[in-house]
Design an enzyme around this catalytic site. Sequence first.
Site, PDB file in Angstrom:
ATOM      1  NE  ARG A   1      10.319  14.724  -0.518  1.00  0.00           N
ATOM      2  CZ  ARG A   1       9.897  13.486  -0.781  1.00  0.00           C
ATOM      3  NH1 ARG A   1      10.711  12.458  -0.609  1.00  0.00           N
ATOM      4  NH2 ARG A   1       8.672  13.270  -1.199  1.00  0.00           N
TER       5      ARG A   1
ATOM      6  NE  ARG B   1       6.658   6.806 -10.130  1.00  0.00           N
ATOM      7  CZ  ARG B   1       5.757   6.888  -9.160  1.00  0.00           C
ATOM      8  NH1 ARG B   1       5.987   6.324  -7.975  1.00  0.00           N
ATOM      9  NH2 ARG B   1       4.641   7.551  -9.338  1.00  0.00           N
TER      10      ARG B   1
ATOM     11  CE1 TYR C   1       5.270  11.164   1.413  1.00  0.00           C
ATOM     12  CE2 TYR C   1       3.211  11.470   0.211  1.00  0.00           C
ATOM     13  CZ  TYR C   1       4.568  11.210   0.214  1.00  0.00           C
ATOM     14  OH  TYR C   1       5.243  11.009  -0.970  1.00  0.00           O
TER      15      TYR C   1
ATOM     16  CD  GLU D   1       6.809   2.640   0.207  1.00  0.00           C
ATOM     17  OE1 GLU D   1       5.857   3.125   0.851  1.00  0.00           O
ATOM     18  OE2 GLU D   1       7.921   3.170   0.115  1.00  0.00           O
TER      19      GLU D   1
ATOM     20  CE1 TYR E   1       1.988   9.934  -8.781  1.00  0.00           C
ATOM     21  CE2 TYR E   1       2.248  10.345  -6.438  1.00  0.00           C
ATOM     22  CZ  TYR E   1       2.329   9.493  -7.518  1.00  0.00           C
ATOM     23  OH  TYR E   1       2.735   8.198  -7.326  1.00  0.00           O
TER      24      TYR E   1
HETATM   25  C1  3EB Z   1       8.580   9.713  -1.057  1.00  0.00           C
HETATM   26  O1  3EB Z   1       9.803   9.881  -0.995  1.00  0.00           O
HETATM   27  C2  3EB Z   1       8.080   8.337  -1.457  1.00  0.00           C
HETATM   28  O2  3EB Z   1       3.588   7.817  -4.940  1.00  0.00           O
HETATM   29  O3  3EB Z   1       4.084   5.885  -5.802  1.00  0.00           O
HETATM   30  C3  3EB Z   1       6.134   5.633  -1.323  1.00  0.00           C
HETATM   31  C4  3EB Z   1       5.505   4.654  -2.089  1.00  0.00           C
HETATM   32  C5  3EB Z   1       6.060   6.954  -1.710  1.00  0.00           C
HETATM   33  C6  3EB Z   1       4.826   4.997  -3.251  1.00  0.00           C
HETATM   34  C7  3EB Z   1       4.091   6.692  -4.869  1.00  0.00           C
HETATM   35  C8  3EB Z   1       5.358   7.290  -2.861  1.00  0.00           C
HETATM   36  C9  3EB Z   1       4.768   6.317  -3.618  1.00  0.00           C
HETATM   37  O4  3EB Z   1       7.781  10.656  -0.860  1.00  0.00           O
HETATM   38  C10 3EB Z   1       6.731   8.021  -0.883  1.00  0.00           C
END
Ligand code: 3EB
Length: 326
Positions: free
Chosen positions: A144, A209, A137, A316, A196
């Site tokens: 990306r 978000r 990830y 999620e 982050y």
């Molecule tokens: C992504 O496009 C989203 O850090 O709150 C999924 C669920 C993802 C929660 C978070 C991030 C989070 O990278 C991935």
Amino acid sequence: MSSVEPIKPGALSALRLTVPAGGGEHLARFRSAGAERTGTRDFLLPLELLEGHGPETWWLGEDAAPRTTVAGVQAVAAGDLLLCEAFEADTRDPRKAARALYVRLFEFLQAHDYGHVVKGWNYLADINQGHGDTERYKQFCLGRGEALDAAWNHEYLPAGTGVGGGPDTGLRVTLLASRQAPRVIENPRQVSAFRYPRQYGPQSPSFSRATTIGNGRGELLFISGTAAIVGHDSLHAASIEGQVGETLRNWQSLFDACERQCGARPSLANEAWYRVYLRHPEHLDITRELLGVNGLPLERVHFYRADICRRELLFELDGIIGVRPA
Ligand code: 3EB
């Protein structure tokens, strides 16, 4: 390069999440792994469907163009909206795969004059494999981010979802693009993902978000994948009940922010589609019960088996909700 026809420049795309009165065309239907894809506007959501009532379908008050394939991108357009996707089977290097797919998609969008991205859905094989900065990830986030840095000339990031499937998932990226800029909403209860701290990887995740776009009657809120993260910490590591509850509190906080920015509060009962991602299929019953008790209309929820982007996360939630009642 062939074009995606017919596009009505400037037309307002009346994207609807329920069948319009008097019927209408659909823009897209999402089929899960293993389900048959027969329509030209069928898109693959490459995860095992645990439960759901019929395929998630997006409707239109106007005609959609047929699905078109150009140089490895499949797309369907309607007025100022376009849904497109691309797939890469070889994800031995997730950074390279993500960069290549996003570059390909952005070039496609630029060529067809869709200057904005509302939301991206990312499905990656074995998303939690690898340790530290080499976790897949985190490598995906690097690729990306590099493609966005090269192509993106806007001051905002689209909403996003990123989850993992089994080894055959490859990398599949689906983007909803627009000719108009979306509104962008952050959640004060959560540190913005793009801010982050370093401990979560060398490239912070490139998503906001939530975003909204108008659909002629009001706005549709595209919510990013949301989990039990407060500030930037994962909470309730071993508890599905705790994670579902914390995630719903994150959504209510996001709805507060949406209400401040849009002047209306989304309601879980408005037109909507919800996607639930569960690490463990045995959590289906308890999750369904908790979501039902908390007001999600279960006939609008699809439950998928997926790996979540942090190993300790079990759940999620992602979705699209009308900000005003239809
Ligand atoms: C992504 O496009 C989203 O850090 O709150 C999924 C669920 C993802 C929660 C978070 C991030 C989070 O990278 C991935």
